[in-house]
Design a protein around this motif. Sequence first.
Motif, short mmCIF file in Angstrom:
data_model
loop_
_atom_site.label_atom_id
_atom_site.label_comp_id
_atom_site.label_asym_id
_atom_site.label_seq_id
_atom_site.Cartn_x
_atom_site.Cartn_y
_atom_site.Cartn_z
N PRO A 60 52.60 47.48 40.11
CA PRO A 60 51.93 46.19 39.87
C PRO A 60 50.44 46.30 40.15
CG PRO A 60 53.93 45.89 41.18
CD PRO A 60 53.66 47.37 41.12
N SER A 61 49.64 45.62 39.35
CA SER A 61 48.19 45.74 39.51
C SER A 61 47.71 45.16 40.83
CB SER A 61 47.47 45.05 38.35
OG SER A 61 47.67 43.64 38.41
N SER A 62 48.48 44.25 41.43
CA SER A 62 48.08 43.69 42.73
C SER A 62 48.09 44.76 43.82
CB SER A 62 49.01 42.54 43.12
OG SER A 62 50.36 42.98 43.18
N ALA A 63 48.85 45.86 43.61
CA ALA A 63 48.91 46.93 44.60
C ALA A 63 47.81 47.97 44.39
CB ALA A 63 50.26 47.62 44.54
N LEU A 64 47.13 47.91 43.24
CA LEU A 64 46.05 48.86 42.99
C LEU A 64 44.87 48.56 43.89
CD1 LEU A 64 46.11 48.91 39.07
CD2 LEU A 64 47.35 50.37 40.66
N LEU A 65 44.10 49.58 44.21
CA LEU A 65 42.93 49.42 45.07
C LEU A 65 41.69 49.65 44.23
CD1 LEU A 65 41.79 48.94 47.87
CD2 LEU A 65 42.17 51.34 48.41
N ASN A 66 41.01 48.57 43.88
CA ASN A 66 39.81 48.67 43.04
C ASN A 66 38.89 47.49 43.33
OD1 ASN A 66 40.69 46.40 41.33
ND2 ASN A 66 42.19 47.84 40.50
N ALA A 67 37.79 47.41 42.63
CA ALA A 67 36.80 46.38 42.89
C ALA A 67 37.34 44.98 42.66
CB ALA A 67 35.57 46.62 42.01
N ASN A 68 38.23 44.83 41.69
CA ASN A 68 38.76 43.49 41.41
C ASN A 68 39.74 43.02 42.47
OD1 ASN A 68 37.27 42.98 39.13
ND2 ASN A 68 38.84 43.60 37.68
N THR A 69 40.62 43.92 42.93
CA THR A 69 41.58 43.50 43.95
C THR A 69 40.93 43.35 45.32
OG1 THR A 69 42.23 45.82 44.26
CG2 THR A 69 43.56 44.50 42.75
N LEU A 70 39.81 44.04 45.54
CA LEU A 70 39.08 43.91 46.80
C LEU A 70 38.21 42.66 46.84
CD1 LEU A 70 37.85 47.54 47.61
CD2 LEU A 70 39.54 46.21 48.88
N ARG A 71 37.83 42.14 45.68
CA ARG A 71 36.86 41.05 45.60
C ARG A 71 37.18 39.87 46.53
NH1 ARG A 71 33.31 40.17 41.60
NH2 ARG A 71 34.39 41.68 40.26
N PRO A 72 38.44 39.39 46.59
CA PRO A 72 38.71 38.23 47.46
C PRO A 72 38.53 38.51 48.94
CG PRO A 72 40.48 38.56 45.86
CD PRO A 72 39.65 39.79 45.84
N HIS A 73 38.42 39.76 49.35
CA HIS A 73 38.38 40.11 50.76
C HIS A 73 36.96 40.38 51.27
CE1 HIS A 73 42.78 40.53 50.70
NE2 HIS A 73 42.62 41.13 49.53
N TYR A 74 35.96 40.22 50.41
CA TYR A 74 34.58 40.53 50.80
C TYR A 74 33.65 39.41 50.37
CZ TYR A 74 35.84 45.27 52.20
OH TYR A 74 36.39 46.34 52.86
N PRO A 75 32.49 39.30 51.02
CA PRO A 75 31.52 38.27 50.62
C PRO A 75 31.09 38.46 49.16
CG PRO A 75 30.94 39.20 52.76
CD PRO A 75 32.05 40.05 52.20
N PRO A 76 31.01 37.40 48.37
CA PRO A 76 30.68 37.51 46.94
C PRO A 76 29.39 38.27 46.63
CG PRO A 76 31.46 35.31 47.46
CD PRO A 76 31.30 36.01 48.77
N PRO A 77 28.33 38.14 47.45
CA PRO A 77 27.08 38.84 47.06
C PRO A 77 27.21 40.35 46.94
CG PRO A 77 26.64 37.19 48.74
CD PRO A 77 28.13 37.32 48.65
N PHE A 78 28.26 40.94 47.51
CA PHE A 78 28.37 42.40 47.50
C PHE A 78 29.38 42.93 46.50
CE2 PHE A 78 26.86 41.15 51.68
CZ PHE A 78 25.70 41.91 51.79
N ALA A 79 30.17 42.05 45.90
CA ALA A 79 31.18 42.49 44.94
C ALA A 79 30.54 42.80 43.60
CB ALA A 79 32.25 41.41 44.77
N PRO A 80 31.03 43.83 42.89
CA PRO A 80 30.52 44.11 41.54
C PRO A 80 30.63 42.89 40.64
CG PRO A 80 31.93 45.89 42.29
CD PRO A 80 32.08 44.78 43.28
N ILE A 81 29.68 42.74 39.72
CA ILE A 81 29.62 41.57 38.85
C ILE A 81 30.62 41.74 37.71
CG2 ILE A 81 28.15 40.20 37.33
CD1 ILE A 81 25.77 41.21 38.98
#
Length: 513
Positions: A60-81
């Motif tokens: 399942p893609s929710s188990a993948l580790l990438n910029a999109n799945t990490l986005r909710p866990h980090y402050p928005p200013p640092f996530a890839p656009i």
Amino acid sequence: MVEDSDPEWTALVEWLQTEHGMGEISVKTKRFPGAGRGLVVSRPIPYNIFHPPPNLLMIPSSALLNANTLRPHYPPPFAPISTRKHHHHSLHSSKRKHSSKSTPPTPTPSPPAEPSSPHFPLTSTQFVTLHLALHNPNSSTPKHPSLPSDPWATYLACCPKDFDHHPLTWIVDVDEGGGDEKTRRRREALVELADCLPRTTKILPNLAPLPTHPYPLLTLSNLLWAWLNYNTRCLSYPLHLAPSSGLNDHTMSPVVDLANHSVRSTPTPYLFPTDVSSSKSTHYAWPAPEGRKMEEGEEIFLQYGAHPEGFLMAEYGFASGSWEGKDGEGRNEWDEVGLDWEVEKLFEGLGEVEGSRKRDILEKEGYWGNYTLHSHPLPAHPSHRLLPALRLYHTSLSPSSTPTTSSSSTQTQRSGSLAQWKDTLQGYESCVSDQNELLTRQTLVSLCEGVEHDVVAGFERLDRLQTGSASLWDEGDERDGWSDKCESVKVLWKGMRRISEEVRESCESGVEF
């Protein structure tokens, strides 16, 4: 990674099934001599001509580790656009159309615009590397109490604990000069071993010491472990991030990244469906091969790409030639010998005026650099860029096409005119002249012999280093580890020798290129 009987492997499968809804899988892990752990089929997979092959696994893609799945866990200013446009709809809007008799709704005034916050987006590689460094389960640095727990902790516990086999770890001093005398001497030996790599095997230069950072987990050791995990294990996966050049389109995937590389490959994993969201219904699927059954215990592979051995060593820390069987079985058909440095020296030997002018001509025509030798496809041959360069090297730039001899110390002979040389680029002529072609082949043979001479010198240096430094490593696994590192470098030199010998034999036997 870990064996299928290891509690960490069991925990990983359980985590994927309970937390992410993964179904049953038809693979397990197994250790292979010289290649570490890999993936094998856990049950027989029958072949049915009337049905498409089943999937060996679906992550399942929710188990993948990438910029999109990490986005909710980090402050928005640092996530890839993200390059996707998000359309926001009111939850209270009615699907019923307003009639002409109904009162039009009163428009709701827009709230005042908030000042834009600064945005410092990381790349996908930087984002995942940062997360891995902060959550390295092998780190000796205590985690800060304010650091949230890692949703992928079960997955990271199964990742490699070190990368001692990778050349980058040989040249990066994570102890920053510390350690006892034996540790320092080991480090010096590893740096020299990295220097024994062929010059075409380009690993990153030594990293400068990191400035003092307020976050203690961002140590050089943790960052090196994190980056190597991501760089050696990431898979292509469209994330729709800016810039959308494809450089950001990668993910780490549990289980899938266990598979070893091979010049042959089980069918490549694919997206099912192609939408990339965090939905549990989206999977990263790996189908069984078409047209045949699979036996229990059969290893399945990923093909990391059409890469030469030097690239595989620099990027992943191994050379596939280590597993080559008898009669070339399993040989890396994309292996090559790079000759950029050697050809550049040839043109420098023509003198500043002629050498620079011929280099300018090659650059203008798009033929400067990327000169290689290849053994596949047969017959062994120089690259399509090398022959034009060598032909120009032996071409006269004077208006007359009369054969001439260089006044430089190399006494380079020339035959043919620049116009004739350009005719070969357009396909009007197969060679500049018979004499030019003879000179070109002689120089090609000389380049091959130079490679073979470098291989002999490389082996001699490696043997001295391997023997002279063996006492720095204790008997048993440590001594074997040092020997394995040296042998992995020798594999690169052996491949260079084989390719250069085969190209030289093609040239001397008159094979047309």
